[in-house]
Design an enzyme around this catalytic site. Sequence first.
Site, short mmCIF file in Angstrom:
data_model
loop_
_atom_site.label_atom_id
_atom_site.label_comp_id
_atom_site.label_asym_id
_atom_site.label_seq_id
_atom_site.Cartn_x
_atom_site.Cartn_y
_atom_site.Cartn_z
N GLY A 51 2.67 -7.37 -7.15
CA GLY A 51 4.09 -7.70 -6.99
C GLY A 51 4.67 -6.64 -6.07
N GLU A 52 5.74 -6.04 -6.51
CA GLU A 52 6.37 -4.97 -5.73
C GLU A 52 6.35 -3.71 -6.59
OE1 GLU A 52 7.18 -5.29 -2.49
OE2 GLU A 52 7.36 -3.14 -2.75
N SER A 53 5.55 -2.73 -6.16
CA SER A 53 5.34 -1.54 -7.00
C SER A 53 6.63 -0.77 -7.25
CB SER A 53 4.27 -0.63 -6.40
OG SER A 53 4.64 -0.22 -5.11
N CYS A 83 -3.41 -4.56 -7.11
CA CYS A 83 -2.51 -4.43 -5.97
C CYS A 83 -1.34 -3.49 -6.31
CB CYS A 83 -2.07 -5.81 -5.49
SG CYS A 83 -1.60 -5.82 -3.77
N ARG A 109 0.07 2.58 0.62
CA ARG A 109 0.66 1.25 0.45
C ARG A 109 0.61 0.47 1.76
NH1 ARG A 109 6.49 1.70 -1.96
NH2 ARG A 109 6.24 -0.57 -2.01
N ILE A 138 -3.07 -9.19 -0.02
CA ILE A 138 -1.68 -9.52 0.34
C ILE A 138 -0.88 -8.22 0.35
CG2 ILE A 138 0.36 -10.84 -0.28
CD1 ILE A 138 -1.54 -12.71 -1.90
N ARG A 139 -0.53 -7.75 1.50
CA ARG A 139 0.18 -6.45 1.64
C ARG A 139 -0.48 -5.41 0.73
NH1 ARG A 139 5.39 -5.73 0.47
NH2 ARG A 139 5.33 -7.27 -1.19
N HIS A 174 -6.35 -9.46 -5.08
CA HIS A 174 -5.74 -10.32 -6.12
C HIS A 174 -6.77 -11.21 -6.80
CE1 HIS A 174 -1.37 -9.67 -5.62
NE2 HIS A 174 -1.75 -9.24 -4.44
N GLU A 176 -6.60 -12.74 -9.49
CA GLU A 176 -5.97 -13.86 -10.22
C GLU A 176 -5.67 -15.04 -9.31
OE1 GLU A 176 -4.53 -11.31 -9.00
OE2 GLU A 176 -2.48 -11.76 -8.41
N1 GLN Z 1 2.87 -4.00 -0.91
C1 GLN Z 1 3.19 -4.04 -2.31
C2 GLN Z 1 3.64 -2.67 -2.80
O1 GLN Z 1 3.52 -1.73 -2.10
C3 GLN Z 1 2.02 -4.51 -3.12
C4 GLN Z 1 1.67 -5.92 -2.74
C5 GLN Z 1 1.04 -6.74 -3.79
O2 GLN Z 1 1.01 -6.38 -4.99
N2 GLN Z 1 0.58 -7.89 -3.41
O3 GLN Z 1 4.12 -2.56 -3.88
#
Ligand code: GLN
Length: 195
Positions: A51-53, A83, A109, A138-139, A174, A176
């Site tokens: 998600g978004e850390s 992630c 990151r 993904i990112r 990921h 999942e």
């Molecule tokens: N780029 C996100 C972060 O720095 C992590 C991306 C992800 O969990 N898919 O939090």
Amino acid sequence: MALTGLTIAVLALQGAVTEHMHSVERCGASALAVRRAAQLSGVDGLIIPGGESTTIGRLSGLYGFREAICSLAAAGKPVLGTCAGAILLARRVDGQDPIIPLMDIAVVRNAFGRQRESFETDMAIPALGAEPYCGVFIRAPLISSVGAEVEVLASYGAGVVFARQKNLLAVAFHPELTDDLRLHQYFLNMAAANR
Ligand code: GLN
């Protein structure tokens, strides 16, 4: 090892929560979405999703999860960070303070670029068997260095993307988001062994 009867918590503050719950359930274990730290008592393991850390980190502080997750890990329960979840567990995070610094790893990151640079790739992960494993990035963060207690389970390009330190797992991609359940099974076997 029998995976039925195991209850795995999925930290449900933000991110890919339901996908992880489905993977856990498809392995034959029960999944519990946790939004309060007290819900962690009695679970057999914890998944911190992607998600978004920054968001998950801020909310985990607000709701008392940081201490609760440290206690769970200290009790030997397995914790899987995927992630953003891996970023949460890292002792060093490039350019910012660490969040729940349980694992002796350093992460960078967004090391593979932005959302549109997301990719899938087949990787060799011997711990999961001989078949190649498709990693969805993904990112994603990169694990740029690991301490002596950390076992490298998969590398990609310049760094590590799957690492284990005793009962803790950090995964840059990921698991999942694919139908391949081997990584969840690996984690659930850790939980079953500790039960
Ligand atoms: N780029 C996100 C972060 O720095 C992590 C991306 C992800 O969990 N898919 O939090």
